[in-house]
Design an enzyme around this catalytic site. Structure first.
Site, PDB file in Angstrom:
ATOM      1  N   HIS A  71     -14.350  -6.156 -25.667  1.00 50.35           N
ATOM      2  CA  HIS A  71     -14.216  -7.570 -25.307  1.00 50.35           C
ATOM      3  C   HIS A  71     -13.694  -8.316 -26.534  1.00 50.35           C
ATOM      4  O   HIS A  71     -14.283  -8.237 -27.610  1.00 50.35           O
ATOM      5  CB  HIS A  71     -15.547  -8.166 -24.866  1.00 50.35           C
ATOM      6  CG  HIS A  71     -15.416  -9.581 -24.390  1.00 50.35           C
ATOM      7  ND1 HIS A  71     -15.232  -9.909 -23.060  1.00 50.35           N
ATOM      8  CD2 HIS A  71     -15.408 -10.764 -25.067  1.00 50.35           C
ATOM      9  CE1 HIS A  71     -15.131 -11.222 -22.934  1.00 50.35           C
ATOM     10  NE2 HIS A  71     -15.225 -11.763 -24.135  1.00 50.35           N
ATOM     11  N   CYS A  72     -12.583  -9.023 -26.368  1.00 53.34           N
ATOM     12  CA  CYS A  72     -11.928  -9.669 -27.505  1.00 53.34           C
ATOM     13  C   CYS A  72     -12.033 -11.186 -27.379  1.00 53.34           C
ATOM     14  O   CYS A  72     -11.553 -11.771 -26.407  1.00 53.34           O
ATOM     15  CB  CYS A  72     -10.454  -9.257 -27.563  1.00 53.34           C
ATOM     16  SG  CYS A  72      -9.545  -9.981 -28.941  1.00 53.34           S
ATOM     17  N   VAL A  73     -12.676 -11.826 -28.363  1.00 57.78           N
ATOM     18  CA  VAL A  73     -12.823 -13.285 -28.322  1.00 57.78           C
ATOM     19  C   VAL A  73     -11.491 -13.987 -28.562  1.00 57.78           C
ATOM     20  O   VAL A  73     -11.307 -15.128 -28.143  1.00 57.78           O
ATOM     21  CB  VAL A  73     -13.857 -13.754 -29.370  1.00 57.78           C
ATOM     22  CG1 VAL A  73     -15.243 -13.244 -29.024  1.00 57.78           C
ATOM     23  CG2 VAL A  73     -13.461 -13.328 -30.776  1.00 57.78           C
ATOM     24  N   VAL A 133      -9.993 -14.105 -25.244  1.00 57.85           N
ATOM     25  CA  VAL A 133     -10.947 -14.660 -24.281  1.00 57.85           C
ATOM     26  C   VAL A 133     -11.011 -13.801 -23.025  1.00 57.85           C
ATOM     27  O   VAL A 133     -11.054 -14.318 -21.906  1.00 57.85           O
ATOM     28  CB  VAL A 133     -10.563 -16.106 -23.906  1.00 57.85           C
ATOM     29  CG1 VAL A 133     -11.779 -16.842 -23.370  1.00 57.85           C
ATOM     30  CG2 VAL A 133      -9.986 -16.856 -25.094  1.00 57.85           C
ATOM     31  N   ASN A 134     -11.009 -12.504 -23.209  1.00 59.53           N
ATOM     32  CA  ASN A 134     -10.969 -11.610 -22.065  1.00 59.53           C
ATOM     33  C   ASN A 134     -11.384 -10.221 -22.515  1.00 59.53           C
ATOM     34  O   ASN A 134     -11.383  -9.907 -23.702  1.00 59.53           O
ATOM     35  CB  ASN A 134      -9.552 -11.567 -21.485  1.00 59.53           C
ATOM     36  CG  ASN A 134      -9.514 -11.048 -20.055  1.00 59.53           C
ATOM     37  OD1 ASN A 134     -10.548 -10.692 -19.478  1.00 59.53           O
ATOM     38  ND2 ASN A 134      -8.326 -10.987 -19.476  1.00 59.53           N
TER      39      ASN A 134
END
Length: 318
Positions: free
Chosen positions: A164-166, A169-170
């Site tokens: 999950h990559c901030v 945002v996904n």
């Protein structure tokens, strides 16, 4: 004491990070702000005005600006493709294919929370009793396809979840992993170009060389140089790591688990591994999209079916 320790180790720290979803618009604005400052420094302050100097300055400026805008367009295309593309979820009431020899689907194995916000279930392996079973997500209360993991930030199971990559945002999964890699590639190329193009100004700033512009434009140029240099260096390592994962057909989660019996299960050779992420159609390799033929002929691109090494399949049948 052991039971207590086990419960502590089983804690999912990401359950405290659900507010990460609220950072969505903020992170997108941060990315756009960095791009805006860089654009101002390169185009408005330095190379835009140099177009009218004539001679060599005009030629160099034109080349830098054309390459800068091309990479920027590809960067933004890839970035918003990652942000807006669903990484792939498990349809409600999905069930694994029936085993024709056994006449039924395999029994279930419950999922457990892993240390990085995903379940720690290992995918089936030859010679392992658990390899004959199908996984079930306790949180979603449904079956899980191979290489699927539950993301506690998104609150659902993601097909071939990588992480999950901030920044985007996904989740990065089966349907947008290629877009994510292209985003890394074009961002690295863009930040490298900006770093090299502003290097002379940065050097002149510290050597009392001749510099034109106001304090504000110099500050913008300085900030752009430092930011782009930092991103270029960090992205180089990140890009190398992910390309190694691609050629070995491994996700970040699978590499993190470090399970010796899972190593190389999906490794079909670097060429086929590469095609499972980028497709077979070379015209689409550098764009965040797939051809219709690839989507129809390559089930791995849809995130549910993954071919395994023939030698391991033969070993499993022994």
């Amino acid at each position: 004491m052991n039971k207590s320790s086990g419960r502590v180790m089983a804690w999912n720290v990401f359950k405290f990070c659900t507010p990460l979803r609220a950072l969505g618009s903020i992170m997108i604005l941060v990315v756009l702000a960095i791009i805006g400052v860089t654009y101002y420094s390169v185009v408005v302050v330095n190379y835009g005005p140099a177009l009218f100097h004539g001679g060599r300055d005009t030629v160099v400026s034109l080349a830098v600006l054309l390459l800068f805008h091309f990479l920027l367009a590809m960067l933004l295309w890839s970035y918003f493709s990652v942000v807006l593309t669903d990484p792939g979820g498990v349809p409600r009431n999905w069930r694994p294919p029936m085993d024709e020899e056994r006449g039924d689907t395999d029994p279930l194995v419950g999922a457990q929370d892993g240390p990085i916000g995903v379940d720690s279930n290992q995918f089936p392996m030859p010679g392992d009793a658990a390899g004959q079973k199908t996984r079930l997500c306790r949180k979603c209360n449904q079956f899980k396809p191979p290489r699927c993991h539950h993301c506690s930030v998104c609150g659902r199971c993601i097909l071939k979840m990588d992480h999950h990559c901030v920044w985007v945002v996904n989740c990065v999964g089966a349907m947008n992993y290629k877009h994510f890699l292209l985003f890394l590639l074009f961002t690295f190329l863009e930040t490298t170009l900006v770093t090299l193009s502003l290097l002379s100004v940065f050097i002149a700033f510290f050597t009392d060389g001749e510099i034109s512009g106001t304090a504000g434009t110099l500050a913008a140029t300085f900030i752009s140089f430092v930011l782009n240099l930092s991103f270029a260096l960090s992205l180089l390592g990140f890009l190398i790591m992910h390309m190694m994962l691609v050629v070995s057909n491994t996700t970040t989660i699978e590499a993190y688990e470090k399970r010796t019996n899972s190593k190389g299960y999906y490794d079909l050779g670097w060429k086929k591994n590469f095609e499972q992420v980028f497709g077979r159609d070379k015209r689409y390799w550098l764009v965040p999209a797939y051809s219709e033929d690839d989507l129809q002929q390559m089930p791995a691109l849809r995130g549910f079916e993954y071919p395994t090494r023939p030698d391991l399949n033969e070993l499993q049948q022994l």
